[in-house]
Motif scaffolding. Structure first.
Motif, PDB file in Angstrom:
ATOM      1  N   LEU A   1       0.841  -1.201   0.000  1.00 45.45           N
ATOM      2  CA  LEU A   1       0.000   0.000   0.000  1.00 45.45           C
ATOM      3  C   LEU A   1       0.875   1.251   0.000  1.00 45.45           C
ATOM      4  N   ASN A   2       1.122   1.773  -1.210  1.00 47.07           N
ATOM      5  CA  ASN A   2       1.944   2.967  -1.337  1.00 47.07           C
ATOM      6  C   ASN A   2       1.129   4.213  -0.975  1.00 47.07           C
ATOM      7  N   ALA A   3       1.783   5.347  -0.937  1.00 50.31           N
ATOM      8  CA  ALA A   3       1.143   6.593  -0.498  1.00 50.31           C
ATOM      9  C   ALA A   3      -0.050   6.968  -1.369  1.00 50.31           C
ATOM     10  N   ASP A   4       0.069   6.786  -2.682  1.00 49.56           N
ATOM     11  CA  ASP A   4      -1.039   7.147  -3.582  1.00 49.56           C
ATOM     12  C   ASP A   4      -2.263   6.279  -3.329  1.00 49.56           C
ATOM     13  N   ILE A   5      -2.042   4.996  -3.135  1.00 50.61           N
ATOM     14  CA  ILE A   5      -3.169   4.091  -2.889  1.00 50.61           C
ATOM     15  C   ILE A   5      -3.779   4.372  -1.519  1.00 50.61           C
ATOM     16  N   LEU A   6      -2.953   4.570  -0.508  1.00 50.60           N
ATOM     17  CA  LEU A   6      -3.489   4.893   0.818  1.00 50.60           C
ATOM     18  C   LEU A   6      -4.301   6.187   0.791  1.00 50.60           C
ATOM     19  N   HIS A   7      -3.825   7.165   0.062  1.00 50.84           N
ATOM     20  CA  HIS A   7      -4.557   8.438  -0.039  1.00 50.84           C
ATOM     21  C   HIS A   7      -5.913   8.212  -0.702  1.00 50.84           C
TER      22      HIS A   7
ATOM     23  N   VAL B   1     -11.727  -0.296  -8.335  1.00 48.01           N
ATOM     24  CA  VAL B   1     -11.473  -1.369  -9.294  1.00 48.01           C
ATOM     25  C   VAL B   1     -10.041  -1.858  -9.123  1.00 48.01           C
ATOM     26  N   ILE B   2      -9.880  -3.170  -9.068  1.00 49.03           N
ATOM     27  CA  ILE B   2      -8.565  -3.799  -9.143  1.00 49.03           C
ATOM     28  C   ILE B   2      -8.582  -4.626 -10.415  1.00 49.03           C
ATOM     29  N   CYS B   3      -7.603  -4.370 -11.300  1.00 50.91           N
ATOM     30  CA  CYS B   3      -7.647  -5.019 -12.618  1.00 50.91           C
ATOM     31  C   CYS B   3      -6.314  -5.652 -12.987  1.00 50.91           C
ATOM     32  N   ASP B   4      -6.396  -6.554 -13.958  1.00 49.47           N
ATOM     33  CA  ASP B   4      -5.212  -7.254 -14.437  1.00 49.47           C
ATOM     34  C   ASP B   4      -4.473  -6.417 -15.483  1.00 49.47           C
ATOM     35  N   ALA B   5      -3.348  -6.944 -15.958  1.00 50.01           N
ATOM     36  CA  ALA B   5      -2.494  -6.229 -16.908  1.00 50.01           C
ATOM     37  C   ALA B   5      -3.121  -6.099 -18.293  1.00 50.01           C
ATOM     38  N   ASN B   6      -4.164  -6.867 -18.591  1.00 49.88           N
ATOM     39  CA  ASN B   6      -4.808  -6.808 -19.897  1.00 49.88           C
ATOM     40  C   ASN B   6      -5.898  -5.739 -19.979  1.00 49.88           C
TER      41      ASN B   6
ATOM     42  N   GLY C   1      -9.299  10.177 -11.491  1.00 50.54           N
ATOM     43  CA  GLY C   1      -8.814  10.703 -12.761  1.00 50.54           C
ATOM     44  C   GLY C   1      -7.432  10.286 -13.184  1.00 50.54           C
ATOM     45  N   LYS C   2      -6.811   9.403 -12.413  1.00 50.56           N
ATOM     46  CA  LYS C   2      -5.487   8.898 -12.783  1.00 50.56           C
ATOM     47  C   LYS C   2      -5.369   7.455 -12.332  1.00 50.56           C
ATOM     48  N   LEU C   3      -4.501   6.716 -13.000  1.00 48.24           N
ATOM     49  CA  LEU C   3      -4.297   5.298 -12.705  1.00 48.24           C
ATOM     50  C   LEU C   3      -3.354   5.119 -11.521  1.00 48.24           C
ATOM     51  N   LEU C   4      -3.705   4.184 -10.647  1.00 48.82           N
ATOM     52  CA  LEU C   4      -2.826   3.754  -9.564  1.00 48.82           C
ATOM     53  C   LEU C   4      -2.268   2.386  -9.957  1.00 48.82           C
ATOM     54  N   ARG C   5      -1.012   2.114  -9.607  1.00 48.63           N
ATOM     55  CA  ARG C   5      -0.367   0.892 -10.089  1.00 48.63           C
ATOM     56  C   ARG C   5       0.222   0.055  -8.957  1.00 48.63           C
ATOM     57  N   LEU C   6       0.107  -1.257  -9.139  1.00 48.88           N
ATOM     58  CA  LEU C   6       0.808  -2.241  -8.316  1.00 48.88           C
ATOM     59  C   LEU C   6       1.440  -3.250  -9.272  1.00 48.88           C
TER      60      LEU C   6
ATOM     61  N   ALA D   1     -16.484   0.598 -14.251  1.00 52.43           N
ATOM     62  CA  ALA D   1     -15.138   0.989 -13.839  1.00 52.43           C
ATOM     63  C   ALA D   1     -14.882   2.472 -14.113  1.00 52.43           C
ATOM     64  N   ARG D   2     -15.429   2.984 -15.202  1.00 48.14           N
ATOM     65  CA  ARG D   2     -15.253   4.410 -15.512  1.00 48.14           C
ATOM     66  C   ARG D   2     -15.904   5.309 -14.461  1.00 48.14           C
ATOM     67  N   LYS D   3     -16.898   4.799 -13.763  1.00 45.98           N
ATOM     68  CA  LYS D   3     -17.602   5.574 -12.739  1.00 45.98           C
ATOM     69  C   LYS D   3     -17.042   5.342 -11.341  1.00 45.98           C
ATOM     70  N   ALA D   4     -16.053   4.459 -11.220  1.00 41.24           N
ATOM     71  CA  ALA D   4     -15.480   4.126  -9.913  1.00 41.24           C
ATOM     72  C   ALA D   4     -14.695   5.308  -9.353  1.00 41.24           C
ATOM     73  N   TYR D   5     -14.418   5.248  -8.078  1.00 39.14           N
ATOM     74  CA  TYR D   5     -13.581   6.274  -7.466  1.00 39.14           C
ATOM     75  C   TYR D   5     -12.163   6.193  -8.021  1.00 39.14           C
ATOM     76  N   CYS D   6     -11.620   4.958  -8.077  1.00 33.25           N
ATOM     77  CA  CYS D   6     -10.263   4.796  -8.606  1.00 33.25           C
ATOM     78  C   CYS D   6     -10.065   3.410  -9.197  1.00 33.25           C
ATOM     79  N   VAL D   7      -8.999   3.301  -9.979  1.00 31.44           N
ATOM     80  CA  VAL D   7      -8.615   2.052 -10.627  1.00 31.44           C
ATOM     81  C   VAL D   7      -7.174   1.738 -10.237  1.00 31.44           C
ATOM     82  N   ILE D   8      -6.964   0.507  -9.765  1.00 32.78           N
ATOM     83  CA  ILE D   8      -5.619   0.033  -9.418  1.00 32.78           C
ATOM     84  C   ILE D   8      -5.265  -1.094 -10.385  1.00 32.78           C
ATOM     85  N   ALA D   9      -4.226  -0.878 -11.179  1.00 31.87           N
ATOM     86  CA  ALA D   9      -3.770  -1.885 -12.141  1.00 31.87           C
ATOM     87  C   ALA D   9      -2.696  -2.750 -11.504  1.00 31.87           C
ATOM     88  N   THR D  10      -2.823  -4.042 -11.681  1.00 31.58           N
ATOM     89  CA  THR D  10      -1.813  -4.982 -11.196  1.00 31.58           C
ATOM     90  C   THR D  10      -0.977  -5.473 -12.373  1.00 31.58           C
TER      91      THR D  10
END
Length: 154
Positions: free
Chosen positions: A9-15, A27-32, A45-50, A121-130
Motif C-alpha cells: 500500500l503505497n502513499a497514492d493508494i493509501l490516499h 477497481v482492481i484489474c489485471d495487466a490486460n 482521474g489517474k491510474l494507480l499501479r501495483l 469501472a469508468r464511474k469508480a472512485y479509482c482504478v488500481i492496475a496490477t
C-alpha cells in the motif's frame, strides 16, 4: 515502513482509499485491462499501479484496510468470462478466497458482463492496475463503513 500496514500500500493508494467514502467503488484489474484510459474517467482521474503483483495479492492488501459495504447484497464483483458467465478462472477463485478471508465470512462475487464492467469501472472512485497477466483478474469493490463505538463526550 509503517507498523501493521501491508507494504504494497503505497502513499497514492493509501490516499485514495482514505479519500473514498461509504458506497464509493474501487477497481482492481489485471495487466490486460484498458486501465489507463478507464482510470482517466474515474473520480480520481489517474491510474494507480501495483506492477509485479497478482490481482488476488492486491485485493489482500487493499482489503486489509478497507471494509466492504455490509448494507448492500453484492459489495464485490468480478468480470465475467466472455460467453461463459458462470465460469470462474483460477484468478477469480484465488480472489474469492482473499475476499472471504479479509471479511471473515463468505462474500460471493456478483458477475458483470465485460463491457458493462468497463462502464462501471469508468464511474469508480479509482482504478488500481496490477501486473497479473492472467485474464479476468478484474474486480469491483464497494467501500463500507467502520463505526466507532459509542464514546462518552466530555
Amino acid at each position: 515502513m509503517l507498523k501493521n500496514l501491508d507494504p504494497l500500500l503505497n502513499a497514492d493508494i493509501l490516499h485514495a482509499l482514505r479519500s473514498m467514502g461509504h458506497g464509493d467503488e474501487l477497481v482492481i484489474c489485471d495487466a490486460n485491462f484498458p486501465a489507463n484510459s478507464v482510470a482517466r474517467s474515474s473520480v480520481l482521474g489517474k491510474l494507480l499501479r501495483l506492477d509485479g503483483v497478482s490481482s488476488p495479492r492486491a485485493i489482500r492488501a487493499v482489503l486489509s484496510v478497507m471494509p466492504l459495504d455490509t448494507f448492500i447484497d453484492q459489495p464485490a464483483s468480478r468480470m465475467e468470462v466472455v460467453g461463459e458467465p458462470h465460469t470462474m478462472p483460477a484468478v477469480q477463485h484465488e480472489a474469492q478466497a482473499e475476499v472471504n478471508a479479509a471479511e471473515g465470512r463468505d462474500v460471493p462475487f456478483a458477475s458483470i458482463e465485460r463491457f458493462a464492467f468497463y462502464e462501471r469501472a469508468r464511474k469508480a472512485y479509482c482504478v488500481i492496475a496490477t501486473g497479473d497477466e492472467r485474464g479476468y483478474g478484474c474486480f469491483v469493490f464497494t467501500k463500507g463503513v467502520l463505526l466507532a463505538p459509542d464514546v462518552p463526550r466530555s
